[in-house]
Design a protein around this motif. Sequence first.
Motif, PDB file in Angstrom:
ATOM      1  N   MET A   1     -23.540  87.421  37.094  1.00 45.04           N
ATOM      2  CA  MET A   1     -23.870  86.257  37.032  1.00 45.04           C
ATOM      3  C   MET A   1     -25.213  86.040  37.753  1.00 45.04           C
ATOM      4  N   ILE A   2     -26.120  85.358  37.337  1.00 39.53           N
ATOM      5  CA  ILE A   2     -27.565  85.094  37.856  1.00 39.53           C
ATOM      6  C   ILE A   2     -27.538  83.956  38.496  1.00 39.53           C
ATOM      7  N   TRP A   3     -27.714  83.672  39.770  1.00 46.33           N
ATOM      8  CA  TRP A   3     -27.539  82.505  40.677  1.00 46.33           C
ATOM      9  C   TRP A   3     -29.381  82.229  40.956  1.00 46.33           C
ATOM     10  N   ASN A   4     -29.767  80.866  40.705  1.00 50.13           N
ATOM     11  CA  ASN A   4     -31.148  80.541  41.043  1.00 50.13           C
ATOM     12  C   ASN A   4     -31.002  79.559  42.177  1.00 50.13           C
ATOM     13  N   VAL A   5     -31.750  79.664  43.106  1.00 54.94           N
ATOM     14  CA  VAL A   5     -31.864  78.383  44.299  1.00 54.94           C
ATOM     15  C   VAL A   5     -32.567  77.433  43.676  1.00 54.94           C
ATOM     16  N   VAL A   6     -32.099  76.198  43.858  1.00 54.68           N
ATOM     17  CA  VAL A   6     -32.557  74.935  43.581  1.00 54.68           C
ATOM     18  C   VAL A   6     -33.311  74.470  44.467  1.00 54.68           C
ATOM     19  N   GLU A   7     -34.583  74.593  44.316  1.00 54.60           N
ATOM     20  CA  GLU A   7     -35.535  74.442  45.684  1.00 54.60           C
ATOM     21  C   GLU A   7     -35.583  72.959  45.933  1.00 54.60           C
ATOM     22  N   ASP A   8     -35.515  72.082  45.159  1.00 52.62           N
ATOM     23  CA  ASP A   8     -35.562  70.758  45.583  1.00 52.62           C
ATOM     24  C   ASP A   8     -34.479  70.298  46.407  1.00 52.62           C
ATOM     25  N   CYS A   9     -33.481  71.062  46.594  1.00 51.68           N
ATOM     26  CA  CYS A   9     -32.527  70.889  47.630  1.00 51.68           C
ATOM     27  C   CYS A   9     -32.636  71.463  48.909  1.00 51.68           C
ATOM     28  N   ASN A  10     -33.527  72.395  49.088  1.00 51.22           N
ATOM     29  CA  ASN A  10     -33.781  73.132  50.289  1.00 51.22           C
ATOM     30  C   ASN A  10     -33.929  72.170  51.560  1.00 51.22           C
ATOM     31  N   ASP A  11     -33.258  72.479  52.499  1.00 51.39           N
ATOM     32  CA  ASP A  11     -33.452  71.808  53.800  1.00 51.39           C
ATOM     33  C   ASP A  11     -34.633  71.485  54.558  1.00 51.39           C
ATOM     34  N   TYR A  12     -34.474  70.956  55.569  1.00 52.39           N
ATOM     35  CA  TYR A  12     -35.949  70.564  56.208  1.00 52.39           C
ATOM     36  C   TYR A  12     -36.701  71.915  56.647  1.00 52.39           C
ATOM     37  N   ASN A  13     -36.052  72.999  56.847  1.00 50.63           N
ATOM     38  CA  ASN A  13     -36.625  74.197  57.136  1.00 50.63           C
ATOM     39  C   ASN A  13     -36.766  75.069  56.014  1.00 50.63           C
ATOM     40  N   ASP A  14     -36.707  74.573  55.152  1.00 48.99           N
ATOM     41  CA  ASP A  14     -36.996  75.391  53.531  1.00 48.99           C
ATOM     42  C   ASP A  14     -36.031  76.314  53.242  1.00 48.99           C
ATOM     43  N   LYS A  15     -34.736  76.079  53.987  1.00 49.09           N
ATOM     44  CA  LYS A  15     -33.571  77.166  53.388  1.00 49.09           C
ATOM     45  C   LYS A  15     -32.894  76.558  52.425  1.00 49.09           C
ATOM     46  N   PRO A  16     -32.415  77.282  51.665  1.00 47.88           N
ATOM     47  CA  PRO A  16     -31.831  76.991  50.201  1.00 47.88           C
ATOM     48  C   PRO A  16     -30.273  76.591  50.844  1.00 47.88           C
ATOM     49  N   THR A  17     -29.814  75.163  50.104  1.00 46.59           N
ATOM     50  CA  THR A  17     -28.754  74.525  50.336  1.00 46.59           C
ATOM     51  C   THR A  17     -27.899  74.376  48.807  1.00 46.59           C
ATOM     52  N   CYS A  18     -28.660  74.893  47.762  1.00 48.85           N
ATOM     53  CA  CYS A  18     -27.985  74.545  46.491  1.00 48.85           C
ATOM     54  C   CYS A  18     -28.484  75.884  45.520  1.00 48.85           C
ATOM     55  N   TRP A  19     -27.338  76.305  44.870  1.00 48.09           N
ATOM     56  CA  TRP A  19     -27.573  77.382  43.812  1.00 48.09           C
ATOM     57  C   TRP A  19     -26.991  76.998  42.615  1.00 48.09           C
ATOM     58  N   ALA A  20     -27.781  77.434  41.447  1.00 48.59           N
ATOM     59  CA  ALA A  20     -27.102  77.035  39.921  1.00 48.59           C
ATOM     60  C   ALA A  20     -26.928  78.260  39.175  1.00 48.59           C
ATOM     61  N   CYS A  21     -25.932  78.587  38.203  1.00 50.68           N
ATOM     62  CA  CYS A  21     -26.075  79.425  37.297  1.00 50.68           C
ATOM     63  C   CYS A  21     -25.494  78.846  35.923  1.00 50.68           C
ATOM     64  N   GLU A  22     -26.293  79.690  35.179  1.00 44.12           N
ATOM     65  CA  GLU A  22     -26.107  79.117  33.635  1.00 44.12           C
ATOM     66  C   GLU A  22     -24.799  79.825  33.108  1.00 44.12           C
ATOM     67  N   ILE A  23     -23.660  79.111  32.616  1.00 40.47           N
ATOM     68  CA  ILE A  23     -22.628  79.793  32.144  1.00 40.47           C
ATOM     69  C   ILE A  23     -22.096  79.525  30.661  1.00 40.47           C
ATOM     70  N   ASN A  24     -22.584  78.161  30.264  1.00 38.70           N
ATOM     71  CA  ASN A  24     -22.218  77.895  29.131  1.00 38.70           C
ATOM     72  C   ASN A  24     -20.774  77.984  28.963  1.00 38.70           C
ATOM     73  N   SER A  25     -19.891  77.278  29.593  1.00 35.94           N
ATOM     74  CA  SER A  25     -18.355  77.446  29.589  1.00 35.94           C
ATOM     75  C   SER A  25     -17.807  76.186  28.862  1.00 35.94           C
ATOM     76  N   PRO A  26     -16.900  76.363  28.113  1.00 32.05           N
ATOM     77  CA  PRO A  26     -16.243  75.230  27.571  1.00 32.05           C
ATOM     78  C   PRO A  26     -15.497  74.436  28.469  1.00 32.05           C
ATOM     79  N   ILE A  27     -14.983  75.021  29.566  1.00 33.50           N
ATOM     80  CA  ILE A  27     -14.411  74.114  30.540  1.00 33.50           C
ATOM     81  C   ILE A  27     -15.261  73.551  31.746  1.00 33.50           C
ATOM     82  N   TYR A  28     -16.041  74.376  32.112  1.00 36.63           N
ATOM     83  CA  TYR A  28     -17.151  73.862  33.123  1.00 36.63           C
ATOM     84  C   TYR A  28     -18.537  73.327  32.847  1.00 36.63           C
ATOM     85  N   GLY A  29     -18.838  73.326  31.271  1.00 36.89           N
ATOM     86  CA  GLY A  29     -20.109  72.873  30.835  1.00 36.89           C
ATOM     87  C   GLY A  29     -21.320  73.900  31.142  1.00 36.89           C
TER      88      GLY A  29
END
Length: 73
Positions: A1-29
């Motif tokens: 699985m390849i996780w990418n930081v969602v930079e729009d969600c970084n905190d005030y110190n520019d540290k990551p707070t959200c990651w997304a992974c494309e999975i194309n799952s019939p259950i999870y989307g």
Amino acid sequence: MIWNVVEDCNDYNDKPTCWACEINSPIYGKYLWITKNSNGYDIEYNINDEFITIATTLYLCDAFNQAESLIKE
């Protein structure tokens, strides 16, 4: 699985707070998300613009591992 930081969600110190992974799952989307919260990290998916938490972990590495296990099920 390849996780990418969602930079729009970084905190005030520019540290990551959200990651997304494309999975194309019939259950999870198309994507699985990991989001930092005050108690750890939520593993989430999105249905109809609503985020649904699958699990919460204390550590980021545990969130990545648990997310991978969920996809293999």
